[in-house]
Design a protein around this motif. Structure first.
Motif, PDB file in Angstrom:
ATOM      1  N   TRP A 215       0.832  -1.213   0.000  1.00  0.00           N
ATOM      2  CA  TRP A 215       0.000   0.000   0.000  1.00  0.00           C
ATOM      3  C   TRP A 215       0.864   1.260   0.000  1.00  0.00           C
ATOM      4  CZ3 TRP A 215      -0.644   3.218   4.560  1.00  0.00           C
ATOM      5  CH2 TRP A 215      -1.525   4.288   4.345  1.00  0.00           C
ATOM      6  N   MET A 216       1.905   1.265   0.856  1.00  0.00           N
ATOM      7  CA  MET A 216       2.764   2.444   0.921  1.00  0.00           C
ATOM      8  C   MET A 216       3.538   2.641  -0.382  1.00  0.00           C
ATOM      9  SD  MET A 216       4.219   2.687   4.798  1.00  0.00           S
ATOM     10  CE  MET A 216       3.101   2.939   6.179  1.00  0.00           C
ATOM     11  N   LYS A 217       4.025   1.556  -0.967  1.00  0.00           N
ATOM     12  CA  LYS A 217       4.779   1.676  -2.212  1.00  0.00           C
ATOM     13  C   LYS A 217       3.904   2.133  -3.370  1.00  0.00           C
ATOM     14  CE  LYS A 217       8.452  -1.654  -1.224  1.00  0.00           C
ATOM     15  NZ  LYS A 217       9.071  -2.954  -1.591  1.00  0.00           N
ATOM     16  N   SER A 218       2.592   1.878  -3.279  1.00  0.00           N
ATOM     17  CA  SER A 218       1.690   2.279  -4.356  1.00  0.00           C
ATOM     18  C   SER A 218       1.587   3.798  -4.477  1.00  0.00           C
ATOM     19  CB  SER A 218       0.293   1.685  -4.134  1.00  0.00           C
ATOM     20  OG  SER A 218      -0.362   2.328  -3.042  1.00  0.00           O
ATOM     21  N   LYS A 219       2.020   4.514  -3.457  1.00  0.00           N
ATOM     22  CA  LYS A 219       1.966   5.982  -3.477  1.00  0.00           C
ATOM     23  C   LYS A 219       3.172   6.603  -4.179  1.00  0.00           C
ATOM     24  CE  LYS A 219      -1.558   5.111  -1.085  1.00  0.00           C
ATOM     25  NZ  LYS A 219      -2.802   4.933  -1.844  1.00  0.00           N
ATOM     26  N   LYS A 220       4.154   5.777  -4.490  1.00  0.00           N
ATOM     27  CA  LYS A 220       5.401   6.277  -5.067  1.00  0.00           C
ATOM     28  C   LYS A 220       5.346   6.280  -6.589  1.00  0.00           C
ATOM     29  CE  LYS A 220      10.336   5.147  -5.150  1.00  0.00           C
ATOM     30  NZ  LYS A 220      11.355   4.205  -4.649  1.00  0.00           N
ATOM     31  N   THR A 221       5.779   7.380  -7.189  1.00  0.00           N
ATOM     32  CA  THR A 221       5.899   7.486  -8.645  1.00  0.00           C
ATOM     33  C   THR A 221       7.293   8.011  -8.975  1.00  0.00           C
ATOM     34  OG1 THR A 221       5.121   9.783  -8.764  1.00  0.00           O
ATOM     35  CG2 THR A 221       3.444   8.042  -8.813  1.00  0.00           C
ATOM     36  N   ASP A 222       7.649   7.993 -10.248  1.00  0.00           N
ATOM     37  CA  ASP A 222       8.946   8.536 -10.654  1.00  0.00           C
ATOM     38  C   ASP A 222       9.036  10.025 -10.379  1.00  0.00           C
ATOM     39  OD1 ASP A 222       9.728   6.051 -11.519  1.00  0.00           O
ATOM     40  OD2 ASP A 222       9.131   6.400 -13.600  1.00  0.00           O
ATOM     41  N   GLU A 223       7.876  10.700 -10.413  1.00  0.00           N
ATOM     42  CA  GLU A 223       7.865  12.153 -10.243  1.00  0.00           C
ATOM     43  C   GLU A 223       7.925  12.575  -8.769  1.00  0.00           C
ATOM     44  OE1 GLU A 223       5.617  10.523 -12.185  1.00  0.00           O
ATOM     45  OE2 GLU A 223       6.701  10.973 -14.049  1.00  0.00           O
ATOM     46  N   ASN A 224       7.406  11.753  -7.877  1.00  0.00           N
ATOM     47  CA  ASN A 224       7.314  12.199  -6.477  1.00  0.00           C
ATOM     48  C   ASN A 224       8.266  11.463  -5.541  1.00  0.00           C
ATOM     49  OD1 ASN A 224       6.307   9.662  -5.901  1.00  0.00           O
ATOM     50  ND2 ASN A 224       4.294  10.336  -5.267  1.00  0.00           N
ATOM     51  N   GLU A 225       9.309  10.830  -6.097  1.00  0.00           N
ATOM     52  CA  GLU A 225      10.169   9.966  -5.288  1.00  0.00           C
ATOM     53  C   GLU A 225      10.786  10.700  -4.099  1.00  0.00           C
ATOM     54  OE1 GLU A 225      13.920   6.856  -5.730  1.00  0.00           O
ATOM     55  OE2 GLU A 225      13.098   7.852  -7.492  1.00  0.00           O
ATOM     56  N   ASP A 226      11.302  11.909  -4.312  1.00  0.00           N
ATOM     57  CA  ASP A 226      11.929  12.643  -3.208  1.00  0.00           C
ATOM     58  C   ASP A 226      10.913  12.978  -2.124  1.00  0.00           C
ATOM     59  OD1 ASP A 226      14.375  12.536  -4.425  1.00  0.00           O
ATOM     60  OD2 ASP A 226      14.206  14.493  -5.375  1.00  0.00           O
ATOM     61  N   THR A 230      10.158  11.549   2.152  1.00  0.00           N
ATOM     62  CA  THR A 230       9.983  12.386   3.342  1.00  0.00           C
ATOM     63  C   THR A 230       8.673  12.098   4.054  1.00  0.00           C
ATOM     64  OG1 THR A 230       8.865  14.197   2.181  1.00  0.00           O
ATOM     65  CG2 THR A 230      11.268  14.223   2.192  1.00  0.00           C
ATOM     66  N   VAL A 231       7.740  11.429   3.386  1.00  0.00           N
ATOM     67  CA  VAL A 231       6.415  11.182   3.957  1.00  0.00           C
ATOM     68  C   VAL A 231       6.283   9.759   4.484  1.00  0.00           C
ATOM     69  CG1 VAL A 231       3.940  11.107   3.467  1.00  0.00           C
ATOM     70  CG2 VAL A 231       5.353  12.921   2.479  1.00  0.00           C
ATOM     71  N   PHE A 232       6.767   8.788   3.716  1.00  0.00           N
ATOM     72  CA  PHE A 232       6.586   7.394   4.090  1.00  0.00           C
ATOM     73  C   PHE A 232       7.890   6.786   4.609  1.00  0.00           C
ATOM     74  CE2 PHE A 232       3.083   8.059   1.132  1.00  0.00           C
ATOM     75  CZ  PHE A 232       2.044   7.435   1.788  1.00  0.00           C
ATOM     76  N   PRO A 233       7.804   5.898   5.592  1.00  0.00           N
ATOM     77  CA  PRO A 233       9.004   5.226   6.102  1.00  0.00           C
ATOM     78  C   PRO A 233       9.508   4.205   5.090  1.00  0.00           C
ATOM     79  CG  PRO A 233       7.036   4.311   7.124  1.00  0.00           C
ATOM     80  CD  PRO A 233       6.580   5.487   6.305  1.00  0.00           C
ATOM     81  N   ASN A 234      10.770   3.786   5.251  1.00  0.00           N
ATOM     82  CA  ASN A 234      11.287   2.754   4.360  1.00  0.00           C
ATOM     83  C   ASN A 234      10.680   1.401   4.732  1.00  0.00           C
ATOM     84  OD1 ASN A 234      12.740   1.708   6.578  1.00  0.00           O
ATOM     85  ND2 ASN A 234      14.529   2.948   6.092  1.00  0.00           N
ATOM     86  N   SER A 235      11.018   0.380   3.963  1.00  0.00           N
ATOM     87  CA  SER A 235      10.394  -0.938   4.151  1.00  0.00           C
ATOM     88  C   SER A 235      10.636  -1.503   5.541  1.00  0.00           C
ATOM     89  CB  SER A 235      10.915  -1.915   3.091  1.00  0.00           C
ATOM     90  OG  SER A 235      10.488  -1.524   1.806  1.00  0.00           O
TER      91      SER A 235
END
Length: 386
Positions: A215-226, A230-235
Motif C-alpha cells: 500500500w505504501m509503495k503504491s503511493k510512489k511514482t517517478d515524479e514524487n520519489e523525493d 519524506t512522507v513514508f518510512p522505508n520498508s
C-alpha cells in the motif's frame, strides 16, 4: 487489557454517526467489521499468497550467495587487504528476501560479516576498511575472476554512501552487498530472523506487513520519489510499525521478555547451530502462546485499526520502543534517570534543577532545527535577527 476488549473499544469509534446511528451496547463490533471487510481481508491474503517469493527464487539467490562466500573464504581473504588480515565469519542474506516477507522479483540483500570487529565509535575507520574490502570484491567481479560465468549488469561500488555497498544485477537478480564488522551477529541478520519468529506467533503479522508495504509503495511514482521518502518510512520501518501496532493489542509477544538469552549477545555459532529459520523459537512455545492469546479479528479490520492508530500518533512528542512494545514520551528519559539513580531526598532537588537550556545558547542551525520540529514557536531571540 485483553486484545479482544481493546479492539472492541477502538472499533466503536468507527460507527456511522453521519446517519444518526446509535451504537448498540450489546453488538460485537469486531464481528461486524470482520463481516463488512471480509472480501478485503481475502484480498490481503490473496496478495501475499500470489506474490510471495517462490522456493525456486529463494534457492537461486542462495546459490549466488554461497558462491560469493566460497570465493571470499578461499580466494580473496587468504591475503591481507590494505595490510589488514580479515576473517569471514558469515555471508548471510538479510531484509525481506531472507524472511517470510520475501516477494517475487525482490532483491537479494547480503551482508559479509568480517573480523576483526570494530566499535561503533570508529565510524571513519569502519567506512575506510569497508570500502577497501568492497573495492577488492568489485574489481574481482568486474575482471571475471569472481562470479565467472554469471551474467552481470549495472554493477557499481557506491563508496560515498552512508553505508557503502556494491549494487547491480547477477543473473537477473538485483543484489546489494554490504559489510559488517560487529562483535556479535549483525543486527540486519537478526532482524530477518525476528520477522520469521513473529510469524510463528501470528501469521496475520506477515500478511498484514506485506500488504502495508504494498500500500505504501503504491503511493510512489517517478515524479514524487523525493517527496515520497519524506512522507513514508522505508520498508524496514514499515514492518517495525506493524510489529509495534500488533504489540499494542497484545497480538504479538515481546520476545526479549519471554526469553532474553535467545536474542541477547548472539554469537554466530549460537545463531547457526540453534536456528531453524525463525530464530530458534520452539514450535511448542509459540503454539502455547498463540492458543493462550489468540484474538479472532480479520486482516481487513486489523488494517483499519493500523491506519487509525498511526493517523493520530504524534511522533513529535512520542517514541516507540518496538522490541518492548512500549510507548514513551520523548523528553521523559532524563527525568526517569533522575528518579531511578538518586536517593529519595535528592530526587526533587535534581528534578527542579533539570531545566531547559537558555534558547540564546543555541546556534543558528540548532535554532532552525528546533523551529522546524515545532519545538520553538516564539519570536526569534535578537541574536538570530541579524
Amino acid at each position: 487489557m485483553p486484545a479482544k476488549s481493546a479492539i472492541e473499544r477502538r472499533l466503536k469509534r468507527f460507527e456511522d454517526f453521519e446517519n444518526d446511528y446509535s451504537p448498540n451496547p450489546n453488538e460485537n463490533y469486531t464481528k461486524k467489521w470482520d463481516a463488512k471487510l471480509e472480501e478485503f481481508s481475502n484480498d490481503i491474503e490473496k496478495y501475499y499468497d500470489e506474490n510471495r517469493q517462490t522456493d525456486e527464487e529463494k534457492e537461486q539467490k542462495l546459490k549466488i550467495l554461497r558462491e560469493i562466500e566460497d570465493y571470499l573464504v578461499n580466494q580473496l581473504f587468504v591475503n591481507p587487504i590494505n595490510d589488514v588480515n580479515y576473517e569471514v565469519r558469515a555471508v548471510v542474506p538479510f531484509g525481506s528476501s531472507a524472511s517470510a516477507l520475501g516477494m517475487r522479483g525482490g532483491d537479494l540483500d547480503m551482508i559479509i560479516c568480517v573480523h576483526p570487529p570494530m566499535g561503533k565509535k570508529q565510524k571513519g575507520e569502519i567506512k575506510r576498511r569497508t570500502n577497501d574490502i568492497l573495492r577488492e570484491i568489485f574489481n574481482r567481479i568486474q575482471s571475471g575472476k569472481m562470479l565467472n560465468g554469471r551474467k552481470k549488469k549495472d554493477m557499481e561500488h557506491i563508496k560515498e554512501a552512508r553505508v557503502p555497498i556494491i549494487t547491480g544485477f547477477i543473473d537477473g537478480v538485483e543484489i546489494d552487498i554490504s559489510i559488517s564488522m560487529t562483535f556479535l551477529v549483525s543486527e540486519q541478520y537478526l532482524a530477518a530472523k525476528m520477522i520469521d519468529a513473529y510469524e510463528k506467533y501470528d501469521r496475520r503479522f506477515i500478511l498484514l506487513a506485506a500488504f502495508v508495504k504494498k500500500w505504501m509503495k503504491s503511493k510512489k511514482t517517478d515524479e514524487n520519489e523525493d517527496y515520497y521518502k519524506t512522507v513514508f518510512p522505508n520498508s524496514c520501518c514499515t514492518v517495525l510499525l506493524v510489529v509495534f501496532f500488533m504489540k499494542q493489542y497484545k497480538l504479538l509477544p515481546n520476545l526479549g521478555t519471554r526469553d532474553p538469552g535467545m536474542i541477547d549477545n548472539v554469537s554466530w555459532v549460537k545463531a547457526r547451530n540453534g536456528e531453524n529459520g525463525s530464530f530458534g523459537i520452539p514450535n511448542q512455545s509459540a503454539k502455547y502462546w498463540r492458543e493462550s492469546n489468540y484474538c479472532e479479528v480479520s486482516l481487513g479490520t486489523l488494517f483499519l485499526l493500523f491506519l487509525e492508530y498511526y493517523a493520530y500518533f504524534d511522533f513529535k512528542t512520542n517514541k516507540i520502543i518496538v522490541e518492548k512494545g512500549q510507548l514513551r514520551w520523548k523528553s521523559e528519559r532524563d527525568a526517569m534517570k533522575i528518579v531511578i539513580n538518586n536517593e529519595g531526598d535528592k530526587i526533587e532537588e535534581e528534578l527542579m534543577e533539570d531545566v531547559l537550556p537558555d534558547v540564546c545558547s543555541y546556534s543558528k542551525s540548532e535554532m532552525r532545527k528546533l523551529r522546524k520540529q515545532g519545538l520553538h514557536f516564539g519570536p526569534k531571540p535578537r541574536k538570530f535577527e541579524k
